[in-house]
Write a protein that holds these residues in place. Sequence first.
Motif, PDB file in Angstrom:
ATOM      1  N   LEU A 175       0.828  -1.207   0.000  1.00 37.80           N
ATOM      2  CA  LEU A 175       0.000   0.000   0.000  1.00 37.80           C
ATOM      3  C   LEU A 175       0.864   1.261   0.000  1.00 37.80           C
ATOM      4  O   LEU A 175       0.542   2.236  -0.673  1.00 37.80           O
ATOM      5  N   LYS A 176       1.956   1.248   0.734  1.00 39.71           N
ATOM      6  CA  LYS A 176       2.843   2.416   0.781  1.00 39.71           C
ATOM      7  C   LYS A 176       3.571   2.630  -0.543  1.00 39.71           C
ATOM      8  O   LYS A 176       3.870   3.758  -0.909  1.00 39.71           O
ATOM      9  N   GLU A 177       3.844   1.544  -1.282  1.00 41.73           N
ATOM     10  CA  GLU A 177       4.490   1.678  -2.590  1.00 41.73           C
ATOM     11  C   GLU A 177       3.571   2.357  -3.606  1.00 41.73           C
ATOM     12  O   GLU A 177       4.029   3.114  -4.450  1.00 41.73           O
ATOM     13  N   HIS A 178       2.288   2.041  -3.524  1.00 42.93           N
ATOM     14  CA  HIS A 178       1.342   2.530  -4.525  1.00 42.93           C
ATOM     15  C   HIS A 178       0.608   3.797  -4.125  1.00 42.93           C
ATOM     16  O   HIS A 178      -0.125   4.366  -4.927  1.00 42.93           O
ATOM     17  N   ASN A 179       0.795   4.253  -2.906  1.00 44.90           N
ATOM     18  CA  ASN A 179       0.056   5.422  -2.453  1.00 44.90           C
ATOM     19  C   ASN A 179       0.914   6.203  -1.470  1.00 44.90           C
ATOM     20  O   ASN A 179       1.633   5.626  -0.671  1.00 44.90           O
ATOM     21  N   VAL A 180       0.787   7.505  -1.523  1.00 48.14           N
ATOM     22  CA  VAL A 180       1.566   8.350  -0.621  1.00 48.14           C
ATOM     23  C   VAL A 180       0.922   8.451   0.754  1.00 48.14           C
ATOM     24  O   VAL A 180       1.542   8.946   1.688  1.00 48.14           O
ATOM     25  N   ASN A 181      -0.335   7.982   0.898  1.00 49.76           N
ATOM     26  CA  ASN A 181      -0.989   8.018   2.205  1.00 49.76           C
ATOM     27  C   ASN A 181      -0.214   7.160   3.189  1.00 49.76           C
ATOM     28  O   ASN A 181       0.266   6.092   2.857  1.00 49.76           O
ATOM     29  N   SER A 182      -0.115   7.647   4.399  1.00 50.71           N
ATOM     30  CA  SER A 182       0.619   6.920   5.425  1.00 50.71           C
ATOM     31  C   SER A 182      -0.345   6.070   6.234  1.00 50.71           C
ATOM     32  O   SER A 182      -1.247   6.578   6.886  1.00 50.71           O
ATOM     33  N   TYR A 183      -0.171   4.762   6.165  1.00 46.51           N
ATOM     34  CA  TYR A 183      -0.985   3.834   6.937  1.00 46.51           C
ATOM     35  C   TYR A 183      -0.129   3.207   8.016  1.00 46.51           C
ATOM     36  O   TYR A 183       1.083   3.101   7.881  1.00 46.51           O
ATOM     37  N   THR A 184      -0.787   2.763   9.074  1.00 46.23           N
ATOM     38  CA  THR A 184      -0.083   2.067  10.143  1.00 46.23           C
ATOM     39  C   THR A 184      -0.449   0.587  10.087  1.00 46.23           C
ATOM     40  O   THR A 184      -1.464   0.203   9.494  1.00 46.23           O
ATOM     41  N   ILE A 185       0.357  -0.219  10.728  1.00 46.40           N
ATOM     42  CA  ILE A 185       0.099  -1.653  10.757  1.00 46.40           C
ATOM     43  C   ILE A 185      -1.206  -1.934  11.492  1.00 46.40           C
ATOM     44  O   ILE A 185      -1.926  -2.876  11.165  1.00 46.40           O
ATOM     45  N   LYS A 186      -1.559  -1.093  12.466  1.00 42.85           N
ATOM     46  CA  LYS A 186      -2.815  -1.255  13.204  1.00 42.85           C
ATOM     47  C   LYS A 186      -4.003  -1.113  12.266  1.00 42.85           C
ATOM     48  O   LYS A 186      -4.983  -1.864  12.379  1.00 42.85           O
ATOM     49  N   GLN A 187      -3.933  -0.170  11.324  1.00 41.59           N
ATOM     50  CA  GLN A 187      -5.022   0.001  10.355  1.00 41.59           C
ATOM     51  C   GLN A 187      -5.159  -1.240   9.476  1.00 41.59           C
ATOM     52  O   GLN A 187      -6.273  -1.636   9.125  1.00 41.59           O
ATOM     53  N   ILE A 188      -4.046  -1.859   9.131  1.00 41.61           N
ATOM     54  CA  ILE A 188      -4.091  -3.077   8.318  1.00 41.61           C
ATOM     55  C   ILE A 188      -4.738  -4.205   9.120  1.00 41.61           C
ATOM     56  O   ILE A 188      -5.604  -4.924   8.617  1.00 41.61           O
ATOM     57  N   TYR A 189      -4.317  -4.375  10.377  1.00 45.49           N
ATOM     58  CA  TYR A 189      -4.916  -5.408  11.229  1.00 45.49           C
ATOM     59  C   TYR A 189      -6.420  -5.183  11.398  1.00 45.49           C
ATOM     60  O   TYR A 189      -7.206  -6.128  11.375  1.00 45.49           O
ATOM     61  N   ASP A 190      -6.821  -3.923  11.598  1.00 44.93           N
ATOM     62  CA  ASP A 190      -8.240  -3.616  11.756  1.00 44.93           C
ATOM     63  C   ASP A 190      -9.024  -3.940  10.492  1.00 44.93           C
ATOM     64  O   ASP A 190     -10.136  -4.482  10.559  1.00 44.93           O
ATOM     65  N   ALA A 191      -8.464  -3.618   9.327  1.00 39.27           N
ATOM     66  CA  ALA A 191      -9.140  -3.911   8.064  1.00 39.27           C
ATOM     67  C   ALA A 191      -9.254  -5.417   7.841  1.00 39.27           C
ATOM     68  O   ALA A 191     -10.288  -5.911   7.375  1.00 39.27           O
ATOM     69  N   ARG A 192      -8.201  -6.155   8.194  1.00 42.65           N
ATOM     70  CA  ARG A 192      -8.244  -7.618   8.058  1.00 42.65           C
ATOM     71  C   ARG A 192      -9.288  -8.212   9.003  1.00 42.65           C
ATOM     72  O   ARG A 192     -10.026  -9.117   8.636  1.00 42.65           O
ATOM     73  N   SER A 193      -9.363  -7.697  10.211  1.00 43.70           N
ATOM     74  CA  SER A 193     -10.335  -8.176  11.179  1.00 43.70           C
ATOM     75  C   SER A 193     -11.764  -7.889  10.710  1.00 43.70           C
ATOM     76  O   SER A 193     -12.653  -8.745  10.837  1.00 43.70           O
ATOM     77  N   ALA A 194     -11.984  -6.711  10.155  1.00 42.08           N
ATOM     78  CA  ALA A 194     -13.310  -6.361   9.638  1.00 42.08           C
ATOM     79  C   ALA A 194     -13.693  -7.274   8.479  1.00 42.08           C
ATOM     80  O   ALA A 194     -14.850  -7.714   8.370  1.00 42.08           O
TER      81      ALA A 194
END
Length: 136
Positions: free
Chosen positions: A26-45
């Motif tokens: 996601l960081k390679e394809h987008n300049v938006n800064s995401y955290t690993i917590k956001q990834i875990y939350d999205a996977r959980s959802a």
Amino acid sequence: MTKDEKIIIDNMTKSMVKPRNILLMLKEHNVNSYTIKQIYDARSAYRSSIRGSDTEMQQLMKLLEQDQYIHWHRLKDEEVVHNIFWCHPDAVKLSNACNLVFLIDSTYKTNRYRLPLLDFVGVTPTGMTFSNGFAY
């Protein structure tokens, strides 16, 4: 997160990609800064959306039936699963062919639910191992 990014995370989760690799992609394809917590939350959802209103144990029992696993369980108070055992059908075939050496290992309360996991491992004549069954 955009809808497209959520779809990417869902697809990568389905493909068993590790969260840190999803984050890097996601960081390679987008300049938006995401955290690993956001990834875990999205996977959980995503996983919760697949499960629907079923509990995790109900989902497990449904998948065991769907994939034709050999399984057995015992209930406590007619509502709570007290013991559960499951085994893949191919593991039964291997067990019947290679039934000389079996190893039983118990990991004590190291999982999310603090339950002991019993793992049955078989050894083939060539020295390779295979998982035979699991029990909580």
